[in-house]
Design a protein around this motif. Structure first.
Motif, mmCIF file in Angstrom:
data_model
loop_
_atom_site.group_PDB
_atom_site.id
_atom_site.type_symbol
_atom_site.label_atom_id
_atom_site.label_comp_id
_atom_site.label_asym_id
_atom_site.label_seq_id
_atom_site.Cartn_x
_atom_site.Cartn_y
_atom_site.Cartn_z
ATOM 1 N N PHE A 1 -9.881 44.126 65.477
ATOM 2 C CA PHE A 1 -9.000 45.283 66.789
ATOM 3 C C PHE A 1 -8.969 46.289 66.371
ATOM 4 O O PHE A 1 -9.285 48.011 66.311
ATOM 5 C CB PHE A 1 -8.455 44.555 67.506
ATOM 6 N N ALA A 2 -7.616 46.511 65.789
ATOM 7 C CA ALA A 2 -7.187 47.885 65.089
ATOM 8 C C ALA A 2 -8.136 48.539 64.154
ATOM 9 O O ALA A 2 -7.920 49.908 64.559
ATOM 10 C CB ALA A 2 -6.270 47.671 64.322
ATOM 11 N N GLN A 3 -9.197 48.442 63.820
ATOM 12 C CA GLN A 3 -10.246 49.651 63.263
ATOM 13 C C GLN A 3 -11.332 49.421 63.884
ATOM 14 O O GLN A 3 -12.349 50.015 63.316
ATOM 15 C CB GLN A 3 -11.021 48.384 61.451
ATOM 16 N N GLY A 4 -11.287 48.910 65.057
ATOM 17 C CA GLY A 4 -12.453 49.332 65.927
ATOM 18 C C GLY A 4 -14.025 48.492 66.337
ATOM 19 O O GLY A 4 -15.072 49.464 66.183
ATOM 20 N N TYR A 5 -13.989 47.027 65.574
ATOM 21 C CA TYR A 5 -15.337 46.858 65.490
ATOM 22 C C TYR A 5 -15.835 45.678 66.413
ATOM 23 O O TYR A 5 -16.449 45.508 66.920
ATOM 24 C CB TYR A 5 -14.899 45.749 63.913
ATOM 25 N N ILE A 6 -14.456 45.076 67.166
ATOM 26 C CA ILE A 6 -13.619 44.355 67.767
ATOM 27 C C ILE A 6 -13.641 44.566 68.897
ATOM 28 O O ILE A 6 -11.927 45.742 68.968
ATOM 29 C CB ILE A 6 -13.555 42.978 67.644
ATOM 30 N N ALA A 7 -13.533 44.704 70.160
ATOM 31 C CA ALA A 7 -13.324 45.497 71.675
ATOM 32 C C ALA A 7 -13.415 44.256 72.775
ATOM 33 O O ALA A 7 -14.540 43.404 72.758
ATOM 34 C CB ALA A 7 -13.107 46.543 71.218
ATOM 35 N N ALA A 8 -12.556 44.362 73.425
ATOM 36 C CA ALA A 8 -12.625 43.495 75.202
ATOM 37 C C ALA A 8 -12.649 44.572 75.820
ATOM 38 O O ALA A 8 -13.436 43.244 76.829
ATOM 39 C CB ALA A 8 -10.802 43.761 76.045
ATOM 40 N N ARG A 9 -14.274 45.415 75.759
ATOM 41 C CA ARG A 9 -14.971 46.051 76.694
ATOM 42 C C ARG A 9 -15.865 45.959 75.630
ATOM 43 O O ARG A 9 -15.959 47.299 74.589
ATOM 44 C CB ARG A 9 -14.311 46.955 77.659
ATOM 45 N N SER A 10 -17.462 46.146 76.070
ATOM 46 C CA SER A 10 -18.515 46.996 75.166
ATOM 47 C C SER A 10 -19.747 47.607 76.128
ATOM 48 O O SER A 10 -19.857 47.683 77.632
ATOM 49 C CB SER A 10 -19.876 45.766 74.856
ATOM 50 N N GLY A 11 -19.903 49.254 75.770
ATOM 51 C CA GLY A 11 -20.953 49.352 76.517
ATOM 52 C C GLY A 11 -22.159 48.834 76.307
ATOM 53 O O GLY A 11 -22.798 49.432 77.421
ATOM 54 N N HIS A 12 -22.691 47.664 75.676
ATOM 55 C CA HIS A 12 -23.260 46.600 75.591
ATOM 56 C C HIS A 12 -23.261 46.292 76.805
ATOM 57 O O HIS A 12 -24.639 46.517 77.784
ATOM 58 C CB HIS A 12 -23.658 46.190 74.670
ATOM 59 N N SER A 13 -22.046 46.349 77.881
ATOM 60 C CA SER A 13 -22.602 45.417 79.070
ATOM 61 C C SER A 13 -22.422 46.293 80.427
ATOM 62 O O SER A 13 -22.635 45.873 81.422
ATOM 63 C CB SER A 13 -20.925 44.770 79.241
ATOM 64 N N ARG A 14 -22.809 48.309 80.196
ATOM 65 C CA ARG A 14 -23.152 48.821 80.945
ATOM 66 C C ARG A 14 -24.763 49.025 80.736
ATOM 67 O O ARG A 14 -25.294 48.993 82.171
ATOM 68 C CB ARG A 14 -22.642 49.692 80.944
ATOM 69 N N GLY A 15 -25.552 48.162 79.333
ATOM 70 C CA GLY A 15 -26.816 47.697 80.348
ATOM 71 C C GLY A 15 -27.925 50.162 79.299
ATOM 72 O O GLY A 15 -28.290 49.043 79.407
ATOM 73 N N SER A 16 -26.883 50.410 78.994
ATOM 74 C CA SER A 16 -27.206 51.501 78.173
ATOM 75 C C SER A 16 -27.088 51.864 76.513
ATOM 76 O O SER A 16 -27.588 52.768 76.590
ATOM 77 C CB SER A 16 -27.166 52.804 79.723
ATOM 78 N N THR A 17 -26.899 50.308 76.205
ATOM 79 C CA THR A 17 -26.085 50.559 74.780
ATOM 80 C C THR A 17 -26.996 50.066 73.919
ATOM 81 O O THR A 17 -27.989 49.047 74.614
ATOM 82 C CB THR A 17 -25.061 50.537 74.345
ATOM 83 N N VAL A 18 -27.379 50.254 73.033
ATOM 84 C CA VAL A 18 -28.561 49.576 72.012
ATOM 85 C C VAL A 18 -28.402 49.851 70.517
ATOM 86 O O VAL A 18 -27.836 50.950 69.999
ATOM 87 C CB VAL A 18 -30.227 49.828 72.055
#
Length: 248
Positions: free
Chosen positions: A122-139
C-alpha cells in the motif's frame, strides 16, 4: 453508423447520474490481443480474481475508440497492442485489498514482489482501495510484434524483474520487467533499463499519449484516458453477462 453488437455490452446503473456505458473492446478494435490475467491464475494472487467471471476487455466508448487509434499507429511500426486488464469491478479491487492485508499469503512473492515486503505494498503505491480501472477508461497493456505471434513462449513463475517471455501466441516486446511486477524496475522511467527496454517503453508511452492517455509513473503498462467520462465514479458490475446494445 452505429453497429449493433451481440457480445458483451454492459450497462452500469448509476443513481443520480445518466447510465454509464461500457463496450467490449473487440467490437471496436478486434485486432488488439486480449490476455486478461485476472481471469486465470497467472497473476499476483495466483487465482481468478473475484468479479472476473469472464475474460473480456470492457472500456468506455471514448477509451475504446482511442485505443483503436493507438492500435492503428502501432501497426505502422509492425506492432500491435496486448491488453492485460481494462474495466475492473470494485469488488475485484476489494479482493486485492483483502489479499494484501493477509500477510501469510506469500505464494506469489518470488514472482511478483521479490524485494518488496507485502506489508509495504500500500505505502509504495502498488495496491490501493480505489482504482481508475473501476471507472472504465484505464487499461493495462503492452506492445507485441506482428512477426512474433506464432512463436511458442515459455516462462511463467520466474522473478518478474528478469522480464521473462510470456506464454501463449503473443509474447510481448521486452519491457524490462513483467506485468504487475511490484518493484522499482516497473517505474516507467527506471534509470537502469537496457537500451531495448527503454526504447520499447518510450514507444508505448508516446503511442498512448498521442491519443490522449496518461501514464501512471510507477507502472509502465498503466494508462488512463485524460478526458475520461466518469472521473469521479467507481463501478461494481462483475464481468459477466451480455446484452444486445448499440456501440455509440
Amino acid at each position: 453508423m452505429r453497429r449493433r453488437v451481440l457480445l458483451g455490452m454492459w450497462w452500469l446503473a448509476a443513481t443520480a447520474y445518466a447510465e454509464p456505458i461500457f463496450v467490449p473492446l473487440r467490437a471496436v478494435a478486434p485486432d488488439v490481443v486480449q490476455e486478461i490475467r485476472y481471469r486465470g491464475s497467472d497473476n499476483f494472487l495466483g487465482r481468478t480474481v473475484t468479479g472476473y467471471e469472464q475474460g473480456e476487455c470492457l472500456l468506455t466508448p471514448s477509451a475504446a475508440k482511442a485505443l483503436a487509434r493507438v492500435q492503428l499507429r502501432a501497426e505502422a511500426f509492425g506492432l500491435g497492442l496486448k491488453v492485460y486488464d481494462c474495466y475492473r469491478p470494485q469488488r475485484s479491487v476489494d479482493d486485492f485489498v483483502a489479499w494484501a492485508v493477509d500477510l501469510d499469503d506469500t505464494r506469489m512473492k518470488r514472482q511478483y514482489y521479490p524485494d518488496v515486503p507485502k506489508s509495504e505494498l500500500f505505502a509504495q503505491g502498488y495496491i490501493a482501495a480505489r482504482s481508475g480501472h473501476s471507472r472504465g477508461s484505464t487499461v493495462d497493456l503492452t506492445l507485441v510484434s506482428a512477426t512474433a505471434r506464432q512463436r511458442p513462449a515459455s516462462v511463467i513463475g520466474e522473478d518478474c524483474r528478469r522480464a521473462p517471455h510470456e506464454g501463449g501466441r503473443y509474447p510481448s516486446l521486452t519491457m524490462g520487467s513483467g506485468y504487475d511486477c511490484f518493484d522499482p524496475v516497473s517505474h516507467t522511467r527506471y534509470p537502469h533499463l537496457d537500451e531495448t527496454a527503454r526504447h520499447n517503453r518510450l514507444l508505448l508511452l508516446l503511442l498512448m499519449e498521442s491519443e490522449g492517455f496518461s501514464n501512471y509513473d510507477k507502472e509502465w503498462w498503466h494508462f488512463t484516458l485524460v478526458d475520461e467520462p466518469y472521473p469521479d465514479r467507481y463501478f461494481d458490475l462483475p464481468l459477466s453477462g451480455s446484452v444486445s446494445q448499440e456501440v455509440p
